[in-house]
Scaffold this motif. Structure first.
Motif, PDB file in Angstrom:
ATOM      1  N   UNK A 285      -5.541  -4.004   2.021  1.00 53.51           N
ATOM      2  CA  UNK A 285      -5.825  -5.268   2.150  1.00 53.51           C
ATOM      3  C   UNK A 285      -5.455  -5.135   4.100  1.00 53.51           C
ATOM      4  N   UNK A 286      -4.187  -4.900   3.826  1.00 47.66           N
ATOM      5  CA  UNK A 286      -3.416  -4.203   5.594  1.00 47.66           C
ATOM      6  C   UNK A 286      -4.810  -4.291   5.703  1.00 47.66           C
ATOM      7  N   UNK A 287      -4.768  -2.725   5.894  1.00 44.13           N
ATOM      8  CA  UNK A 287      -5.453  -1.933   6.961  1.00 44.13           C
ATOM      9  C   UNK A 287      -7.065  -2.338   6.591  1.00 44.13           C
ATOM     10  N   UNK A 288      -7.922  -2.780   6.098  1.00 47.75           N
ATOM     11  CA  UNK A 288      -9.233  -3.753   6.014  1.00 47.75           C
ATOM     12  C   UNK A 288      -9.255  -4.941   6.452  1.00 47.75           C
ATOM     13  N   UNK A 289      -8.112  -5.702   6.529  1.00 51.93           N
ATOM     14  CA  UNK A 289      -8.573  -6.866   7.268  1.00 51.93           C
ATOM     15  C   UNK A 289      -8.120  -5.971   8.981  1.00 51.93           C
TER      16      UNK A 289
ATOM     17  N   UNK B 285     -16.344  -7.661   1.002  1.00 46.78           N
ATOM     18  CA  UNK B 285     -16.117  -6.129   1.314  1.00 46.78           C
ATOM     19  C   UNK B 285     -13.895  -6.286   0.379  1.00 46.78           C
ATOM     20  N   UNK B 286     -13.498  -7.058   0.859  1.00 50.13           N
ATOM     21  CA  UNK B 286     -12.021  -6.193   0.402  1.00 50.13           C
ATOM     22  C   UNK B 286     -12.015  -6.557  -0.850  1.00 50.13           C
ATOM     23  N   UNK B 287     -12.591  -7.713  -1.529  1.00 49.37           N
ATOM     24  CA  UNK B 287     -12.225  -7.256  -2.830  1.00 49.37           C
ATOM     25  C   UNK B 287     -13.201  -6.253  -3.659  1.00 49.37           C
ATOM     26  N   UNK B 288     -14.344  -5.645  -3.170  1.00 52.78           N
ATOM     27  CA  UNK B 288     -15.343  -4.698  -3.318  1.00 52.78           C
ATOM     28  C   UNK B 288     -14.434  -3.395  -3.614  1.00 52.78           C
ATOM     29  N   UNK B 289     -13.393  -3.676  -2.213  1.00 54.21           N
ATOM     30  CA  UNK B 289     -12.716  -2.606  -2.180  1.00 54.21           C
ATOM     31  C   UNK B 289     -12.067  -1.844  -2.817  1.00 54.21           C
ATOM     32  N   UNK B 290     -11.270  -3.588  -3.555  1.00 51.30           N
ATOM     33  CA  UNK B 290     -10.218  -3.296  -4.098  1.00 51.30           C
ATOM     34  C   UNK B 290     -10.341  -2.760  -5.731  1.00 51.30           C
ATOM     35  N   UNK B 291     -11.329  -4.078  -6.075  1.00 45.73           N
ATOM     36  CA  UNK B 291     -12.732  -3.103  -7.018  1.00 45.73           C
ATOM     37  C   UNK B 291     -12.343  -1.356  -7.448  1.00 45.73           C
TER      38      UNK B 291
END
Length: 240
Positions: free
Chosen positions: A166-170, A178-184
């Motif tokens: 999440x830190x990298x995505x932010x 996009x963060x939710x999909x990447x975590x999924x």
């Protein structure tokens, strides 16, 4: 041992050209735009993937189809406050979602739900315990779905991975969707091996739960999510 797949975002080299108009975006903003476009393409691929079903669980004359936790690929769940998901095709009915201890059969949490809501988040006073198995059902069903909270060491490592992701995505200006999909995507690639079952499994219940963590999702995201979840009950591929 468990293999965690971690997805890094490639940094795009910046190329400057002479005589560029001041109206054109600066190299740094161009860089962010390219990264954002690549990220969008990567996370969009999640919608094209499907989990294997452990079994199906229907109740109320097949009008309600239970989905998660414990019914997709693996019975193991990372979240100690899981999201219960189902699909309902019948009229709205007030039911009880019952959660019980697998070993003692004692109820640990009940929640009144409307089948039309099609989801409810565990809201007990205490989080569910790592390593323990639980069972859940909607009243009217004759079957129980079993799931187990992952052991603490695995849960902690996943928590660290998700925080770093999440830190990298932010840092790259990714949106909440996009963060939710990447975590999924992280969960659908996290590998679990069971001693009593052959093969590699993935914690899809947690992958789906991340899709509901987005605050104020766009209509397009909501529609994509609803279609995706609905297809899990109509897909004919079932793993028993």
């Amino acid at each position: 041992m468990f293999n965690q797949s971690f997805f890094s975002l490639a940094l795009i080299p910046v190329i400057s050209f002479g005589g560029v108009s001041s109206e054109i975006a600066t190299p740094s903003s161009q860089n962010r735009q390219v990264i954002a476009q690549q990220l969008t393409t990567r996370v969009a691929s999640f919608w094209q993937t499907r989990p294997r079903k452990r079994n199906t669980s229907r109740s109320l004359t097949s009008q309600v189809c239970a989905i998660a936790p414990g019914l997709l690929e693996t019975y193991q769940v990372w979240s100690d406050r899981p999201l219960f998901l189902w699909q309902s095709q019948g009229k709205n009915k007030d039911l009880q979602l019952i959660l019980r201890d697998y070993e003692t059969q004692e109820e640990v949490w009940t929640q009144k739900v409307n089948t039309a809501d099609q989801k409810v988040l565990y809201s007990g006073k205490e989080p569910l315990k790592p390593g323990k198995r639980y069972q859940w059902q909607l009243s009217g069903s004759q079957t129980w779905a079993t799931f187990q909270i992952m052991p603490a060491d695995q849960r902690n490592q996943i928590q660290l991975d998700l925080q770093a992701l999440e830190q990298k995505l932010k840092a790259n200006k990714a949106s909440s969707e996009e963060i939710a999909l990447k975590k999924a995507d992280y969960f659908r690639n996290y590998e679990i091996k069971h001693k009593e079952e052959k093969g590699i499994f993935h914690p899809w219940s947690d992958a789906l739960q991340t899709l509901y963590t987005v605050e104020n999702p766009s209509p397009a995201f909501v529609k994509e999510r609803e279609t995706y979840i609905a297809n899990l009950c109509t897909d004919s591929t079932v793993t028993k």
